[in-house]
Scaffold this active site. Structure first.
Site, PDB file in Angstrom:
ATOM      1  N   LEU A   1       0.793  -1.235   0.000  1.00 40.84           N
ATOM      2  CA  LEU A   1       0.000   0.000   0.000  1.00 40.84           C
ATOM      3  C   LEU A   1       0.824   1.283   0.000  1.00 40.84           C
ATOM      4  CD1 LEU A   1      -3.091   0.610   0.162  1.00 40.84           C
ATOM      5  CD2 LEU A   1      -2.596   1.408   2.461  1.00 40.84           C
TER       6      LEU A   1
ATOM      7  N   HIS B   1      -7.591  -4.504  -1.359  1.00 41.06           N
ATOM      8  CA  HIS B   1      -7.224  -3.876  -0.086  1.00 41.06           C
ATOM      9  C   HIS B   1      -8.170  -4.213   1.057  1.00 41.06           C
ATOM     10  CE1 HIS B   1      -5.507  -0.879   2.512  1.00 41.06           C
ATOM     11  NE2 HIS B   1      -6.617  -0.161   2.568  1.00 41.06           N
TER      12      HIS B   1
END
Ligand code: FAD
Length: 639
Positions: A263, A388
């Protein structure tokens, strides 16, 4: 039967991330004995990885902020499919939960006048994310662990034993929930290190196991996110909702291949970073969807003015909700305007002095330097979408976190409803605190009113033992299947066929492939002993990933519209008739396979939003989402 270690607790919390720890604190404060079980080391959970911050309308950076605005932003982000009661409780209670963390010892970044500082994030009208640089989750976990230690010290003072009321069982994986007459009676698992089996007898379980990202090839999630809580709940008779909605975060690293998916926090854009294509164009101005028209800046000058003073201009489209930004990046790359490695550029270097970047985004600076040899103070990052967060999860009562199985509760990422079809950044950390506490309270109230405790049946314990040890059995046919091979095929299937953009024929292909993988799973075999055997651990996790992937694929096939984290190429728009529909996944009662049972997916309507909450929105906005019939009750309807 293999030797079995046994424990007895009032409440067993499975998962030691933010949701789990907050539930533990609450159940202990109610006077109950609590076990917290986590398959990772204590302190290693996704919550630790959270970077950008925790959303709460404290109004420190802009005093116009309030819970109503946070509620409205959350509903808009979720495209009005959210469980509105959860969104309401979350918006109302998040500030108290953040302030409470300060009383536990949290040290948030401050405004110049000493209040908790709040940063901008996608979809939030005002700067709203309380943060600690870009290491907010670490502070959350550190603080709650510290609170747990202080509670254990109180227990020691009272009883002479630190662990009378809270005991941590780390590196211990739960593989089954046990029930008696449909009520929770226990949780069964194994120690990762020794391979020893363990039974927790308890009338109440709080699931706080996080998400399912490891079913995908490119993901920001780490090894623990194998959908265990989702699968445990399903197998015990609970239901899952919203499983078709997966969040593909727009900015994961794309290069080098070994770190693909890691990320890059939205905080980079919140602090002024901008997305550019290979022509150097800030392309997000071309992707403001009709539902958000008028709410976002239309020129670079206006977007930059908003960063300086968010009352004098509209917000930058770089901070549109994540589903919009991820699709925009996908389009740019498809149109040939991507970077060398198939992403787009994220530029913070040209936006602020190098020392300011290092001060605000220390982890990002370190991450890119170490992993990609890129200095983000001097050059742009290359970024692209990465799996995610799962919006879907265990269907719970909003106020208590209770699932449909008596004694089962869930909170955090493994629960469903709060975020609708798309979560706003920062709303997870606040979700964990608000609903972790509520699930802890709900479980305690449930236990306190019991007159007798359900007990796990010996036959169920034996069956759980057999299932856990099945991968060591010789294969039923041929040479046996390798769990790593099956996992990699599953990840590729989900990535390619049920990813960010979905097509009917591809989802059908995925469902066929999942059926084949499920059949092959019956032959999964592992070598070696039970002592720290990662192949065995994966073999057990794989059953959970196969089960939840099937929920994702089946629900994705049924929902013939595009909304939030579910984009159907063949059904591109939002369809108001789908807005209030939940797709409810349950165990197929006809199923015979204990490890990867079959599922059913059934549409169900949600309770209509309470009138006072509906009245917070302009009718003209709701008309973009609701059917005419649904809006007949709006105070402004017909005027
Ligand atoms: P987790 O924190 O993941 O904890 C799950 C726990 O369950 C772990 O202890 C694990 O060991 C345990 N567990 C799982 N299965 C089992 C089992 N079978 N038996 C026993 N234990 C089990 N959100 C925000 O709001 N703001 C942010 O800035 C932000 N940044 C993020 C950055 C990254 C890199 C990632 C990956 C996520 C980010 N998120 C952010 C999302 C947020 O961090 C997660 O949604 C949230 O932390 C989930 O918390 P949780 O308590 O539900 O689960």
């Amino acid at each position: 039967m293999s030797e079995l270690e046994q424990h007895d607790y009032d409440v067993v919390v499975i998962g030691a991330g933010g949701a789990g720890l907050r539930a533990v604190i609450e159940a202990r404060e109610q006077g109950l004995s609590v076990a917290v079980v986590c398959k990772s080391l204590f302190g290693k959970a996704h919550t630790v990885m959270a970077e950008g911050g925790c959303a709460a309308s404290m109004g420190n950076a802009n005093e116009k902020d309030n819970w109503q605005t946070h509620f409205k932003d959350t509903m808009r982000g979720g495209k009005f499919l959210n469980n509105w009661r959860m969104a309401e409780l979350h918006a109302r209670e998040a500030p108290d939960r953040v302030w409470e963390l300060e009383t536990y010892g949290a040290l948030f970044d401050r405004t110049p006048d000493g209040r908790i500082s709040q940063r901008n994030f996608g979809g939030h009208t005002y700067p709203r994310l309380a943060h600690v640089g870009d290491r907010t989750g670490l502070e959350l976990i550190r603080t709650m662990q510290q609170k747990i230690v202080s509670l254990q010290q109180e227990d020691f003072a009272a009883t002479g034993d630190y662990e009378t009321r809270i005991k941590v069982f780390a590196e211990c994986t739960i593989t089954e929930l046990l029930t008696e007459n449909g009520r929770i009676a226990g949780a069964f698992g194994y120690w990762r290190e020794s391979g020893g089996l363990v039974l927790f007898k308890t009338p109440a379980v709080v699931l706080a196991t996080g998400g399912i990202g490891k079913s995908y090839k490119v993901t920001s999630n780490s090894w623990e996110y194998t959908g265990d809580g989702h699968a445990l709940a399903l197998r015990s008779g609970a239901t899952l909702i919203n499983m078709e909605f997966l969040q593909f975060h727009p900015t994961g690293m794309v290069w080098p291949p070994s770190v693909k998916g890691i990320l890059v926090t939205e905080g980079v854009r919140g602090d002024g970073g901008v997305l550019k294509n290979s022509d150097g164009k800030r392309f997000m101005f071309d992707y403001i969807p009709p539902v958000f028209k008028g709410q976002y800046a239309e020129t670079e000058a206006e977007a930059d003015q908003w960063l300086r003073d968010n009352d004098s201009a509209r917000r930058t489209p770089d901070l549109l909700p994540r589903d919009e930004v991820a699709r925009a990046i996908n389009e740019e790359v498809k149109a040939g305007r991507g970077t060398e490695h198939g992403g787009v550029y994220l530029d913070i270097a040209s936006r602020m002095p190098a020392e300011e970047i290092v001060r605000r985004l220390p982890s990002m600076h370190h991450q890119f330097k170490e992993l990609a040899d890129v200095d983000i103070t001097a050059e742009p990052m290359e970024v692209g979408p990465t799996c995610h967060y799962v919006m879907g999860g265990i269907e719970v009562d909003p106020d208590t976190g209770a699932a449909v199985v008596p004694g089962l509760f869930a909170a955090g990422e493994c629960s469903g409803g709060m975020h609708g079809s798309n979560r706003l950044g920062g709303n997870s950390l606040s979700d964990l605190l608000v609903f972790g506490r509520r699930a802890g309270l709900g479980a305690s109230a449930y236990v306190q009113q019991l007159t007798e405790r359900p007990a796990p049946a010996p036959a169920d314990i034996e069956a759980a033992t057999k299932t856990a040890l099945a991968p060591f059995d010789p294969p039923a046919s041929g040479a046996g299947e390798n769990p790593y091979t099956l996992h990699s095929e599953l990840q590729q299937t989900m990535n390619d066929l049920v990813g960010i953009i979905r097509k009917e024929h591809e989802v059908r292909e995925a469902i066929e492939k999942l059926a084949q993988l499920r059949a092959r799973y019956a032959d999964v075999t592992v070598d070696g002993s039970r002592q720290f055997n990662p192949g065995w651990h994966l073999a057990l996790d794989l059953a959970n990933m196969l089960l939840v992937s099937e929920c994702v694929a089946e629900a994705a096939l049924l929902r013939t519209e595009s909304r939030g984290g579910h984009t159907r190429d063949d059904h591109p728009g939002m369809n108001p008739d789908w807005r209030n529909k939940l797709l409810v996944c349950a165990l197929d009662p006809a199923t015979a396979d204990r490890r990867v049972p079959g599922i059913t997916v059934t549409p169900a309507d949600q309770t209509p939003m309470r009138e006072d909450l509906l009245a917070l929105f302009e009718l003209s906005e709701l008309e973009k989402y609701y059917t005419e019939r649904e809006l007949a009750d709006h105070p402004a309807a017909g005027s």
